[in-house]
Design an enzyme around this catalytic site. Structure first.
Site, PDB file in Angstrom:
ATOM      1  N   HIS A 171       0.813  -1.219   0.000  1.00  0.00           N
ATOM      2  CA  HIS A 171       0.000   0.000   0.000  1.00  0.00           C
ATOM      3  C   HIS A 171       0.845   1.268   0.000  1.00  0.00           C
ATOM      4  O   HIS A 171       0.368   2.344  -0.394  1.00  0.00           O
ATOM      5  CB  HIS A 171      -0.946  -0.018   1.211  1.00  0.00           C
ATOM      6  CG  HIS A 171      -2.189   0.795   1.056  1.00  0.00           C
ATOM      7  ND1 HIS A 171      -2.275   1.915   0.252  1.00  0.00           N
ATOM      8  CD2 HIS A 171      -3.423   0.656   1.619  1.00  0.00           C
ATOM      9  CE1 HIS A 171      -3.493   2.423   0.318  1.00  0.00           C
ATOM     10  NE2 HIS A 171      -4.211   1.686   1.139  1.00  0.00           N
ATOM     11  N   ASP A 224     -10.938  -4.448 -17.399  1.00  0.00           N
ATOM     12  CA  ASP A 224     -11.273  -5.421 -18.447  1.00  0.00           C
ATOM     13  C   ASP A 224      -9.986  -5.942 -19.083  1.00  0.00           C
ATOM     14  O   ASP A 224      -9.222  -5.176 -19.669  1.00  0.00           O
ATOM     15  CB  ASP A 224     -12.166  -4.722 -19.484  1.00  0.00           C
ATOM     16  CG  ASP A 224     -12.657  -5.656 -20.582  1.00  0.00           C
ATOM     17  OD1 ASP A 224     -12.212  -6.819 -20.643  1.00  0.00           O
ATOM     18  OD2 ASP A 224     -13.493  -5.204 -21.399  1.00  0.00           O
TER      19      ASP A 224
END
Length: 461
Positions: free
Chosen positions: A166, A381
């Site tokens: 992170h 996608d």
């Protein structure tokens, strides 16, 4: 009724993990992180999971091969991800852009997407098999910054699991990288949004000058043992659709009607969670709201910036006031905390980090919420269409497990769009929490709505 998917078991067969390096030579350099990036509270790995359905037109394309090749190509642009973090003087983190690569795992599971049920939401069964913790890969320093696992399913669909350090990126930055990976998996020669490093934009000032109040970094003693024990936790997800939000808004007075869905939901969960934990009435309880500050700067942080660009503002109330006063009490505190964040606030946080030794945000009697409904995980996608589920793999993650919840976009089996929220609480507290939520929804005869939309599992962490 949502399918309880946590009883599902299956076997995952993994190939040996490999390191994927950039496809072309990249600069060897030492790149410091910003003073927002390298605070203690971001020094952990965060898991994300994406589920993709079978596309008959792509039956001859192997998602693992496609994504592996695209990963090498996208790392030419995002080459710092292929490096390793080092720590310099005063705990300053920097990326050694060594080109060593990111961990990639190819896997196969003897399960179909349909077997996960209609409720594709955390907690996911066998998660540790879908984002495998390769021994030696989970450190903050001198370890891979990204781990990606592509697991093919019997139905022809697949699961894309990812684990990120992170310190490198927040949700918008990670989605930017994943979108680029998807574009290159579909044949693009470069990402549509080129990455921007420029972490110096969020360096502390010289000399540093803390100008704002930052209660999120207060040093608070846990005098009464109120940090949640982790040996017997319940993980459960709750769905809030149009009917649920309408019911909650009936508790909002007219002078606060302009409040956002995030603010109402946060106030409600903070109140119910406090009642469930049964702290001493005079104890101070904290709600930490993640606020994306990218647009708060003048000019805004540049398009393509993929570092951490958010703040941890906190609201504070006694347990007694939270539990007994109307929802408006919690709601006003949440709204004020969110509104405190501006450019000066972010500069002040960076300055605090360098003057106070990069502290962790306060976790004692704290609850952290992060809204990723607009982050775009579900839109990523790789050529197989949008994700059936995309987003955080579980609630309660972080340097201190059990403290955090995410707000995740979700469409239920009725076709209703809403928000799913994974909650992590001690088992004994979870039942009280559910009852409190149901009481708030009961006036519209929705008292069982949460029961119908939630998944449940006990886990010994």
């Amino acid at each position: 009724m949502a399918v309880n998917n946590t009883t599902l078991t299956f076997t995952v067969r993994r190939r040996s993990p490999e390191l994927i390096a950039p496809a072309k030579p990249t600069p060897r350099e030492l790149k410091p992180l910003s003073d927002i990036d390298d605070q203690e509270g971001l020094r952990f790995h965060i898991p994300v999971i994406q589920f993709y359905r079978h596309d008959p037109k792509l039956k001859n394309r192997d998602p693992a091969s496609v994504i592996r090749e695209a990963l090498a190509n996208v790392l030419v642009f995002y080459y710092p991800f292929a490096g390793r973090l080092r720590e310099g003087p005063a705990r300053k983190l920097m990326v050694d852009c060594s080109g060593e690569g990111v961990v990639f795992i190819e896997a196969q599971a003897d399960v179909t997407l349909e077997e996960f049920g209609d409720a594709l939401q955390p907690p996911f069964p066998c998660l540790e098999e879908l984002i495998y913790d390769v021994p030696g890969s989970g450190g903050v320093l001198d370890s891979p910054l990204l781990l990606i696992q592509v697991t093919r399913l019997l139905c022809g669909g697949f699961i894309f699991g990812l684990r990120l350090n992170h310190s490198m990126s927040d949700a918008p930055g990670l989605v930017q990288f994943m979108t680029a990976l998807g574009e290159m998996a579909q044949g693009a020669s470069k990402p549509s949004t080129l990455p921007v490093w420029q972490r110096d934009l969020l360096f502390a000032r010289n000399p540093p000058h803390v100008t704002c109040t930052h209660h999120e970094y207060d040093e608070v003693e846990d005098t009464k043992g109120t940090i949640i024990p982790l040996d017997d936790m319940a993980h459960r997800s709750f769905f809030f659709g149009p009917a649920e939000m309408l019911a909650l808004r009936k508790f909002v007075p007219s002078y606060l009607k302009k409040c956002s869905t995030f603010e109402v939901l946060t106030a409600c969960l903070w109140r119910c969670r406090t009642i469930a934990l049964q702290p001493d009435p005079e104890e101070e309880m904290r709600i930490i709201c993640i606020v994306n500050a990218r647009a708060k700067f003048n000019p805004p942080l540049p398009v393509g910036y993929y570092g951490n660009g958010f703040a941890f503002p906190v609201a504070i109330s006694t347990a007694k006031d939270l539990s007994t006063k109307p929802l408006a009490h919690a709601l006003e505190l949440v709204m004020k905390a969110k509104n405190d964040v501006n450019e000066e606030y972010m500069r002040s946080v960076a300055d605090l980090m360098v003057t106070k030794g990069r502290p962790h945000f306060t976790v004692v009697r704290s609850y952290l919420v992060s809204d990723v409904t607009r982050a775009g995980f579900d839109l990523v996608d790789f050529g197989w269409g949008k994700a059936a589920y995309g987003g955080p793999a579980k609630g309660g993650v972080g340097a201190i497990p059990g403290v955090a919840s995410f707000y995740i976009p979700f469409t239920n089996h009725k076709g209703e769009s809403g928000i799913v929220v994974p909650i992590c609480l001690p088992t004994a507290s979870m039942e009280t929490f559910v009852n409190e939520l149901n009481n708030m929804l009961a006036q519209d005869n929705k008292s069982q709505v949460l029961q119908e939309h939630s998944s449940y599992v006990l886990s010994r962490l």
